[in-house]
Design a protein around this motif. Structure first.
Motif, PDB file in Angstrom:
ATOM      1  N   GLN A  57       0.828  -1.204   0.000  1.00  0.00           N
ATOM      2  CA  GLN A  57       0.000   0.000   0.000  1.00  0.00           C
ATOM      3  C   GLN A  57       0.863   1.256   0.000  1.00  0.00           C
ATOM      4  O   GLN A  57       0.588   2.205  -0.738  1.00  0.00           O
ATOM      5  N   ALA A  58       1.917   1.272   0.809  1.00  0.00           N
ATOM      6  CA  ALA A  58       2.803   2.434   0.859  1.00  0.00           C
ATOM      7  C   ALA A  58       3.513   2.640  -0.477  1.00  0.00           C
ATOM      8  O   ALA A  58       3.722   3.776  -0.925  1.00  0.00           O
ATOM      9  N   ASN A 107       2.360   1.786  -3.467  1.00  0.00           N
ATOM     10  CA  ASN A 107       1.390   2.302  -4.433  1.00  0.00           C
ATOM     11  C   ASN A 107       1.101   3.781  -4.187  1.00  0.00           C
ATOM     12  O   ASN A 107       0.948   4.557  -5.136  1.00  0.00           O
ATOM     13  N   GLU A 108       1.039   4.186  -2.924  1.00  0.00           N
ATOM     14  CA  GLU A 108       0.804   5.596  -2.614  1.00  0.00           C
ATOM     15  C   GLU A 108       1.984   6.451  -3.071  1.00  0.00           C
ATOM     16  O   GLU A 108       1.786   7.553  -3.620  1.00  0.00           O
ATOM     17  N   GLU A 121       1.874   6.948  -6.799  1.00  0.00           N
ATOM     18  CA  GLU A 121       0.893   7.942  -7.225  1.00  0.00           C
ATOM     19  C   GLU A 121       1.423   9.363  -7.033  1.00  0.00           C
ATOM     20  O   GLU A 121       1.088  10.269  -7.797  1.00  0.00           O
ATOM     21  N   GLY A 122       2.269   9.600  -6.001  1.00  0.00           N
ATOM     22  CA  GLY A 122       2.814  10.925  -5.765  1.00  0.00           C
ATOM     23  C   GLY A 122       4.011  11.260  -6.623  1.00  0.00           C
ATOM     24  O   GLY A 122       4.495  12.400  -6.610  1.00  0.00           O
ATOM     25  N   GLN A 178       8.292  13.553  -0.196  1.00  0.00           N
ATOM     26  CA  GLN A 178       7.042  13.018   0.341  1.00  0.00           C
ATOM     27  C   GLN A 178       7.335  12.198   1.586  1.00  0.00           C
ATOM     28  O   GLN A 178       8.504  11.923   1.907  1.00  0.00           O
TER      29      GLN A 178
END
Length: 529
Positions: free
Chosen positions: A325-326, A328-329, A332-333, A353
Motif C-alpha cells: 500500500q505504501a 502504491n501511494e 501515485e505521488g 514526500q
C-alpha cells in the motif's frame, strides 16, 4: 480260409466294403471279387455226372423200375452228400459273417469314438471362441481383433509370454499372439490382466488403473488426476519455468499463488499470508527480507557491485522497505517514472514526500499470518535528483537484490544527468543491470569456473571486485533455482518497455560493452545498433 485271414489283417486300413442283407441259408451278395461258396467245384460236378451215367446204365440192365429205384437211391445219397457239404459251407459262412459283423461293430465303435473326440475338440474351440475370443482384452476403447478359432492341434499355439505350448484349456488372443491367462501380465504391477480392457504404452500392456497411476498427469496442486475436458482431452496448465501442472479450475477458485516465485499453493502445504494480502511460500520465506534494517547489508553489496563497474553513486540515497500500500501511494505521488504493472515491486523517487517504512521484522502467528509488524513514517527531502529507493518487503534475497539493482540504475542515470529517456531505453538498461547482478551472484556462489554467459561477461569495465562483493558461501540448489527463475522472468518479459527494452539493451552491451552503450545512450538517447 487264407483270404479271411488276409481280410482280418487288413481291417485297420478300412478296406472292408462287404454288406450282409439276408439270413442264414439265403443268397449273399459281396462287393469284392473273392471266391463265392454258392458254386460247386469242378470235381463235385464230375462226381454227379458219373453218378447219373452209372444210374442210367444200371437202369438199362435191371429194368426201368429197378433203375428208377436205384437211380433215386443214388441220387438221394448224392443229394444228401451235397446237402451236407452245403450245410458245412453254410456253417463256415455263418462263422465268417459273425466275425465280419464283429469287425464291423468294432470299426463302427472306433469311428464313433474318433468322431466324438473330434466333436468335443470342435465344441471346445467354438466355446472358447464365444466365451473368450468374442470379448478379448482391449486397450483403450478399441477391441483387439479376434482371429478365427484355432482348430489345429495344440502344438500350433505357442504362448507369447513363456514361449511354451498352449494345450487344451483357456487362452487369450491379443497383441498379435496367444497367451496363457497367467502369462499376460501388467508391465507395472506384474499381475495377470483379467479385465476385458487394458492400456498400452510402448507396446507394453497395463491394467487401466496401473496405467493411469503411472502415466496419467496428476495435478500438483490438488494431487488428483487431471480430468478430461468436454472434448475428452486432458487439459492442464503448467508454469513455463517450474513446470508445475495444475487443473485449469485452480486459476478461478482462489487457490493462493506465491507473490515471489508464482507457484500455486499445493494441497499438502500452507503459504504465509502477509498483512498486505500477498501469499509467500515457505521456500521464499526462508530467505525473505522483511524490514529496512535487514536489507541494508544487501543494499551496500549492490552499491559495491556498481562501484566495481565504475558506476559509483556519489550521493547517498536512502533505501526503504515498504508494504504494498505504501509503495502504491508513493507511486501515485511520483510525477515522473515508469512502473511495471500489474504490480510494482520497486520505485526510485525524485519527489519529496512521506513514506511509511518497516522498522522491525514481523512474526508468523496463528493461521500462518504475519503479525506484530512495526512501521514508522519517513520524511523524504530533496537533496539531489533522487530522494529514495523503495522496495517491497517480504521477497527473497535474490529477488530483492535484482529489484534494488534495477532501481539504483534509475538513480544513477538521473544523478549522471542523462536526459529524459524513452521507457524502452531506460527500463531496458535498468533490466540489463539487474540481470548482470543476478548472474554475478549465482556464479560467485556456485563455484562455477565457466563464468556468466550474458552481458556481465562481455563488459570490458566489469571489475573483479563486483563478483567478490556478493554474499560469500555456496548457495543451495534451491536458491540457485530461484536465481535462474528471476533471470528467466527478465529474459521472457513480454512488455515493450521491460521485455523488448532488455533484449535490445543486452544485445548492445554484448556487442559494444557496457561503457560504450551508456555513452551512446547519453549522446543519442537510444541503444547503439
Amino acid at each position: 480260409m487264407g483270404w479271411l485271414t488276409k481280410f482280418l489283417n487288413g481291417s485297420n486300413h478300412r478296406i472292408w466294403r462287404g454288406q450282409y442283407n439276408g439270413k442264414h441259408g439265403d443268397d449273399r451278395i459281396w462287393d469284392n471279387q473273392h471266391g463265392s461258396v454258392d458254386d460247386l467245384t469242378d470235381v463235385e460236378k464230375e462226381d454227379i455226372d458219373r453218378a447219373i451215367a452209372l444210374s442210367l446204365s444200371e437202369e438199362d440192365l435191371k429194368g426201368k423200375k429197378v433203375v428208377e429205384d436205384d437211380s433215386r437211391s443214388e441220387e438221394d445219397e448224392q443229394l444228401c452228400k451235397i446237402d451236407e457239404e452245403d450245410e458245412n459251407v453254410g456253417k463256415v459262412r455263418l462263422d465268417e459273417d459273425e466275425l465280419l459283423a464283429k469287425i464291423q461293430q468294432d470299426e463302427n465303435e472306433r469311428r464313433a469314438k474318433d468322431q466324438l473326440e473330434e466333436d468335443e475338440q470342435l465344441a471346445k474351440a467354438i466355446e472358447l471362441s464365444l466365451n473368450v475370443g468374442s470379448s478379448p482384452p482391449r486397450h483403450g476403447n478399441d477391441p483387439v481383433s479376434q482371429p478365427p478359432p484355432h482348430l489345429f492341434p495344440p502344438g500350433f499355439r505357442i504362448c507369447a509370454g513363456c514361449n511354451a505350448e498352449i494345450g487344451h484349456g483357456r487362452f487369450l488372443s491379443c497383441m498379435g499372439g496367444v497367451w496363457h491367462p497367467q502369462c499376460f501380465c501388467c508391465h507395472a504391477c506384474h499381475l495377470p490382466i483379467t479385465d476385458y480392457e487394458f492400456s498400452m504404452n510402448s507396446s507394453r500392456p497395463y491394467h487401466k488403473s496401473c496405467y493411469k497411476e503411472k502415466h496419467h498427469p496428476r495435478c500438483d496442486v490438488c494431487k488428483n488426476f487431471i480430468p478430461a475436458n468436454s472434448a475428452g482431452l486432458i487439459e492442464y496448465r503448467a508454469h513455463p519455468f517450474w513446470i508445475q501442472k495444475y487443473c485449469p479450475t485452480h486459476e478461478l477458485d482462489g487457490t493462493p499463488r506465491c507473490c515471489s516465485c508464482e507457484r500455486m499453493e499445493p494441497k499438502d502445504s500452507k503459504y504465509i499470508l502477509l498483512d498486505d494480502g500477498r501469499n509467500l511460500c515457505l521456500e521464499c520465506l526462508d530467505s525473505a527480507i522483511m524490514d529496512s534494517h535487514e536489507c541494508q547489508p544487501l543494499y551496500l553489496e549492490i552499491l559495491e557491485f556498481y562501484e566495481g563497474l565504475n558506476m559509483k553513486l556519489e550521493q547517498q540515497v536512502p533505501m526503504l522497505l515498504v508494504e504494498r500500500q505504501a509503495l502504491n501511494e508513493a507511486m501515485e505521488g511520483e510525477k515522473n517514472g515508469h512502473h511495471h504493472l500489474p504490480e510494482t515491486r520497486g520505485l526510485c523517487l525524485s519527489e519529496e514526500q512521506t513514506v511509511t517504512t518497516i522498522l522491525r521484522r514481523p512474526k508468523i502467528g496463528a493461521g500462518h499470518r504475519v503479525t506484530d509488524m512495526i512501521t514508522e513514517p519517513y520524511r523524504l527531502t530533496r537533496r539531489c535528483e533522487v530522494t529514495a529507493v523503495l522496495v517491497l518487503y517480504g521477497l527473497p534475497r535474490l529477488l530483492t537484490g535484482s529489484i534494488l539493482a534495477h532501481e539504483i540504475m534509475h538513480a544513477w542515470l538521473r544523478l549522471k544527468g542523462y536526459p529524459n529517456l524513452s521507457p524502452e531505453v531506460e527500463e531496458g538498461i535498468c533490466q540489463v543491470l539487474a540481470h548482470m547482478w543476478l548472474e554475478s551472484e549465482l556464479y560467485s556462489g556456485s563455484g562455477n569456473n565457466n563464468g556468466p554467459s550474458s552481458s556481465s561477461s562481455s563488459s570490458p569495465s566489469m571489475a573483479p571486485s563486483a563478483a567478490a562483493s556478493s554474499k560469500k558461501g555456496k548457495r543451495s540448489d534451491f536458491e540457485k533455482k530461484f536465481g535462474e527463475f528471476f533471470k528467466h522472468q527478465i529474459e521472457s518479459d513480454t512488455s515493450s518497455a521491460y521485455g523488448d527494452g532488455f533484449r535490445l539493451g543486452n544485445k548492445a552491451v554484448l556487442k559494444y560493452g557496457l561503457k560504450s552503450t551508456l555513452d551512446h545512450i547519453h549522446l543519442t538517447g537510444t541503444f547503439p545498433c
